[in-house]
Design an enzyme around this catalytic site. Structure first.
Site, PDB file in Angstrom:
ATOM      1  N   GLU A 169       0.879  -1.247  -0.099  1.00  0.00           N
ATOM      2  CA  GLU A 169      -0.043   0.163   0.245  1.00  0.00           C
ATOM      3  C   GLU A 169       0.783   1.090   0.059  1.00  0.00           C
ATOM      4  O   GLU A 169       2.164   1.228   0.337  1.00  0.00           O
ATOM      5  CB  GLU A 169      -0.917   0.260   1.022  1.00  0.00           C
ATOM      6  CG  GLU A 169      -0.426  -0.499   2.519  1.00  0.00           C
ATOM      7  CD  GLU A 169       0.801   0.562   3.093  1.00  0.00           C
ATOM      8  OE1 GLU A 169       0.815   1.650   2.975  1.00  0.00           O
ATOM      9  OE2 GLU A 169       1.890   0.024   3.639  1.00  0.00           O
ATOM     10  N   GLU A 311       4.472  -0.456   0.934  1.00  0.00           N
ATOM     11  CA  GLU A 311       5.115  -0.874  -0.480  1.00  0.00           C
ATOM     12  C   GLU A 311       4.885  -2.145  -0.976  1.00  0.00           C
ATOM     13  O   GLU A 311       4.729  -2.570  -2.159  1.00  0.00           O
ATOM     14  CB  GLU A 311       6.170  -0.234  -0.960  1.00  0.00           C
ATOM     15  CG  GLU A 311       6.378   1.414  -0.905  1.00  0.00           C
ATOM     16  CD  GLU A 311       7.700   1.928  -1.291  1.00  0.00           C
ATOM     17  OE1 GLU A 311       8.513   1.041  -1.804  1.00  0.00           O
ATOM     18  OE2 GLU A 311       8.000   2.814  -1.117  1.00  0.00           O
TER      19      GLU A 311
END
Length: 345
Positions: A169, A311
């Site tokens: 994310e 991420e």
């Protein structure tokens, strides 16, 4: 309203016994591959096979903005979300390096960034809105909008090739959302749920905790998992929750990243408890609260590297271990096939 997919537990006593026998019959002392052995068994149970194969692994990085950034709960401005998405698309982020290094496809999903990217070859446009509302004053999303985001995530997971999806994310302010979700979904003390996020100093962490505490009082009537997710979540968090449910419903293995991804899982697992059977927890992050989240879920992470990046970086780093677990189960000789004596038998 979203229809929660049926997710069966992976428990199968007969298959589990066959997997134990297959693992123990490899040319090694029993138990000598440690955590890889239980991981191989989990993969076999998910795939319902003693010879599981990992096909076309991919990582989805969901990006979304959060209205609560108005309360100065992050050291970075909201614009960093779209700037980092551009960095992902240009191949310049840590996740790009790690995913490429390990032969993993990477997909960036605009779940709700406050920016217009236009058509982009490497961007999956699933925008649900231009960021959420400020949950200090009103629910981040309506229940209907949250359900739509979850449905979009489930549809996306269903459309992905392969049988392993890693979740990552990006969203300035999303550790604040994740901390609120963690507290409400686990009942753990709020001070144990709130950490530095992207680098808040101690006084900033105290401010973030006060903002969350006030918001929790405002939304005290949100009690179902969907209501809690709508009150405090983000479009990227809701979409991840739906995508996890959609992936498990199709017996895909789920690779879980850090604090925010695990918060999405907390909500989704409250809706379908068997979901965690399909989850491999890539690492324990350095964000305060993540270890407690994992403990609440009974999870055993593969790595502990002090990461707090997000991420999906932990997923990419853990992927070779997952591949090794499936690989030894399928490729390693047995005592019988190699003509090696097994003293333990």
């Amino acid at each position: 309203m979203m229809q929660i997919p049926s997710i069966p537990p992976v428990a199968d006593a007969a298959l589990a016994a066959r997997l134990d026998a297959a693992i123990d019959n490899k040319t090694k002392p029993r138990g000598s591959l440690g955590r890889l052995e239980s991981l191989a068994k989990q993969i076999g149970l998910v795939q319902q096979s003693v010879r599981p194969q990992l096909r076309e692994p991919s990582i989805l990085v969901f990006a979304g903005d959060h209205g609560v950034t108005e309360e100065k709960i992050s050291p970075f401005p909201q614009s960093v979300t779209w700037q980092m998405v551009e960095n992902f698309l240009a191949g310049g982020a840590a996740i790009n390096v790690f995913a490429a290094q390990n032969g993993c496809a990477l997909h960036v999903v605009d779940a709700g960034v406050n920016h217009d990217f236009g058509p982009r070859e490497r961007l999956l446009d699933r925008k649900q809105g231009y960021g959420t509302r400020n949950f200090l004053h009103e629910p981040a999303m309506s229940v209907e909008a949250c359900a739509r985001a979850m449905e979009a995530g489930a549809d996306l997971a269903a459309s992905m090739p392969g049988n392993l999806i890693g979740f990552g994310e990006m969203g300035i302010g999303n550790t604040t959302s994740a901390a609120a979700l963690m507290h409400r979904l686990t009942g753990l003390p709020l001070e144990d749920c709130v950490g530095a996020g992207a680098g808040m100093p101690p006084e900033g962490i105290a401010h973030k905790q006060r903002v969350i505490a006030q918001a929790l009082r405002r939304h005290a009537d949100a009690d179902t998992p969907l209501q809690i997710l709508a009150a405090f979540g983000g479009y990227e968090i809701a979409m991840m929750a739906g995508a996890m449910l959609g992936a498990a419903a199709r017996r895909k293995l789920i690779l879980v990243d850090g604090f925010i991804v695990t918060a999405a899982l907390l909500a989704a697992a409250r809706m379908a408890p068997a979901l965690t059977d399909y989850c491999v927890f890539s690492h324990c992050s350095n964000e305060r609260g993540h270890a407690l989240m994992l403990s609440h879920l009974g999870a055993s992470p593969l790595l502990q590297l002090g990461l707090r990046l997000g991420e999906g970086s932990g997923c990419a780093l853990a992927l070779p271990l997952v591949q090794a677990a499936a690989g030894f189960l399928c490729g390693m000789a047995t005592f019988d096939s190699a003509g090696v004596s097994d003293q333990e038998r």
